[in-house]
Design an enzyme around this catalytic site. Structure first.
Site, PDB file in Angstrom:
ATOM      1  N   LYS A  24       0.822  -1.220   0.000  1.00 36.31           N
ATOM      2  CA  LYS A  24       0.000   0.000   0.000  1.00 36.31           C
ATOM      3  C   LYS A  24       0.854   1.267   0.000  1.00 36.31           C
ATOM      4  O   LYS A  24       0.613   2.174  -0.779  1.00 36.31           O
ATOM      5  CB  LYS A  24      -0.908   0.051   1.246  1.00 36.31           C
ATOM      6  CG  LYS A  24      -1.949  -1.025   1.343  1.00 36.31           C
ATOM      7  CD  LYS A  24      -2.885  -0.781   2.527  1.00 36.31           C
ATOM      8  CE  LYS A  24      -2.198  -0.748   3.894  1.00 36.31           C
ATOM      9  NZ  LYS A  24      -1.563  -2.012   4.285  1.00 36.31           N
ATOM     10  N   ARG A  99      -9.705   1.303   8.832  1.00 36.06           N
ATOM     11  CA  ARG A  99      -9.350  -0.079   9.175  1.00 36.06           C
ATOM     12  C   ARG A  99     -10.432  -0.781   9.987  1.00 36.06           C
ATOM     13  O   ARG A  99     -10.303  -1.961  10.269  1.00 36.06           O
ATOM     14  CB  ARG A  99      -8.059  -0.087   9.994  1.00 36.06           C
ATOM     15  CG  ARG A  99      -6.792  -0.395   9.174  1.00 36.06           C
ATOM     16  CD  ARG A  99      -5.611  -0.176  10.095  1.00 36.06           C
ATOM     17  NE  ARG A  99      -4.431  -0.898   9.775  1.00 36.06           N
ATOM     18  CZ  ARG A  99      -3.358  -0.369   9.167  1.00 36.06           C
ATOM     19  NH1 ARG A  99      -3.380   0.856   8.713  1.00 36.06           N
ATOM     20  NH2 ARG A  99      -2.277  -1.094   8.991  1.00 36.06           N
ATOM     21  N   ARG A 138      11.463  -6.784   5.157  1.00 38.70           N
ATOM     22  CA  ARG A 138      11.366  -5.383   5.560  1.00 38.70           C
ATOM     23  C   ARG A 138      11.922  -5.192   6.976  1.00 38.70           C
ATOM     24  O   ARG A 138      12.521  -4.159   7.279  1.00 38.70           O
ATOM     25  CB  ARG A 138       9.905  -4.919   5.483  1.00 38.70           C
ATOM     26  CG  ARG A 138       9.760  -3.417   5.669  1.00 38.70           C
ATOM     27  CD  ARG A 138       8.399  -2.926   5.265  1.00 38.70           C
ATOM     28  NE  ARG A 138       7.385  -3.186   6.279  1.00 38.70           N
ATOM     29  CZ  ARG A 138       6.099  -2.879   6.149  1.00 38.70           C
ATOM     30  NH1 ARG A 138       5.664  -2.330   5.033  1.00 38.70           N
ATOM     31  NH2 ARG A 138       5.232  -3.127   7.104  1.00 38.70           N
ATOM     32  N   ARG A 144      11.556  -1.639  11.144  1.00 45.04           N
ATOM     33  CA  ARG A 144      10.303  -1.155  11.738  1.00 45.04           C
ATOM     34  C   ARG A 144       9.970  -1.987  12.953  1.00 45.04           C
ATOM     35  O   ARG A 144       9.995  -3.210  12.903  1.00 45.04           O
ATOM     36  CB  ARG A 144       9.177  -1.267  10.698  1.00 45.04           C
ATOM     37  CG  ARG A 144       8.672   0.077  10.258  1.00 45.04           C
ATOM     38  CD  ARG A 144       7.659  -0.057   9.177  1.00 45.04           C
ATOM     39  NE  ARG A 144       6.358  -0.489   9.671  1.00 45.04           N
ATOM     40  CZ  ARG A 144       5.237  -0.350   8.983  1.00 45.04           C
ATOM     41  NH1 ARG A 144       5.268   0.192   7.788  1.00 45.04           N
ATOM     42  NH2 ARG A 144       4.091  -0.754   9.469  1.00 45.04           N
ATOM     43  N   ARG A 155      -1.101  -8.270  13.178  1.00 44.98           N
ATOM     44  CA  ARG A 155      -1.581  -7.333  12.147  1.00 44.98           C
ATOM     45  C   ARG A 155      -2.365  -8.067  11.064  1.00 44.98           C
ATOM     46  O   ARG A 155      -3.377  -7.567  10.589  1.00 44.98           O
ATOM     47  CB  ARG A 155      -0.402  -6.559  11.549  1.00 44.98           C
ATOM     48  CG  ARG A 155       0.074  -5.464  12.496  1.00 44.98           C
ATOM     49  CD  ARG A 155       1.548  -5.194  12.363  1.00 44.98           C
ATOM     50  NE  ARG A 155       1.895  -4.518  11.146  1.00 44.98           N
ATOM     51  CZ  ARG A 155       3.079  -4.639  10.533  1.00 44.98           C
ATOM     52  NH1 ARG A 155       4.006  -5.438  11.026  1.00 44.98           N
ATOM     53  NH2 ARG A 155       3.311  -3.964   9.437  1.00 44.98           N
TER      54      ARG A 155
END
Ligand code: AMP
Length: 197
Positions: A24, A99, A138, A144, A155
């Site tokens: 996204k 969300r 990632r 992160r 998530r």
């Protein structure tokens, strides 16, 4: 699926959906650069708020690192403020919002108050195995805090539980297009452009 309408892409109001790792952020950023849309990313806004520190920053950090959703009222207040600042002629792409169904309902009220309803929902589809592989990568590349195994699982679970129902909720009134998100960044971008019209 035909083009949603004949307005220029730069004036459209879009919402981009997809689980963590679907691409996204990358795609919304390309839409900003290439189409001139405002990129409104609640995850980025929260990471900025966290970096500013203080009580609010600390509270937000706890949600981010666990992968849980920040309470609706916090997010809705942030978005309300951001939407009010939007130049009237500029379209936008929402990335990571709404969300939950509560957020979706609030969004529709805010947008109808502004006289600029959503034009199109875009959903990036990526199988869970590939999402997990991308998020692990990632984690090593970007560091992160929420790309750790516990938060990743949470998530993805929350996306299925709380966010997928948003698509059903909004699809009654807003056109929705699914796009295969497994291909290259350029191919996905091209597919999104075709969907936008
Ligand atoms: P993202 O960068 O979109 O993956 O978001 C990172 C994290 O920010 C999420 O896992 C949530 O903890 C929080 N977050 C982002 N957007 C929202 C939202 N619309 N509602 C609640 N929490 C959010």
């Amino acid at each position: 699926m035909s083009a949603p309408n004949r307005r220029e892409p730069a004036h459209l109001n879009l919402a981009l959906f997809g689980p963590a790792g679907a691409g996204k952020g990358t795609q919304a950023e390309m839409m900003r650069r290439e189409l001139g849309l405002e990129h409104i990313a609640t995850g980025d806004m929260l990471r900025e708020a966290r970096a500013r520190g203080g009580q609010l920053g600390e509270t937000i950090a706890a949600y981010l690192d666990s992968g849980r959703l920040v309470p609706d009222e916090v997010i809705v207040a942030m978005i309300r403020h951001r939407l009010r600042e939007l130049p009237p002629d500029t379209g936008f792409v929402l990335d990571g919002f709404p969300r939950t169904v509560v957020q979706a309902r609030e969004l529709q009220e805010m947008l109808s108050g502004l006289g600029r309803p959503l034009d199109l929902l875009l959903v990036l589809e990526v199988p869970e195995e590939q999402l997990l592989a991308r998020l692990r990568l990632r984690a090593t590349e970007e560091g992160r805090g929420d790309d750790n195994p516990g938060a990743i699982g949470e998530r993805l679970r929350i996306y299925r539980q709380d966010t997928e129902p948003v698509l059903d909720y909004l699809a009654g009134s807003v056109p929705l297009v699914h796009v295969d998100g497994t291909r290259t960044v350029a191919e996905v971008s091209e597919a999104l452009r075709r969907a936008i019209g």
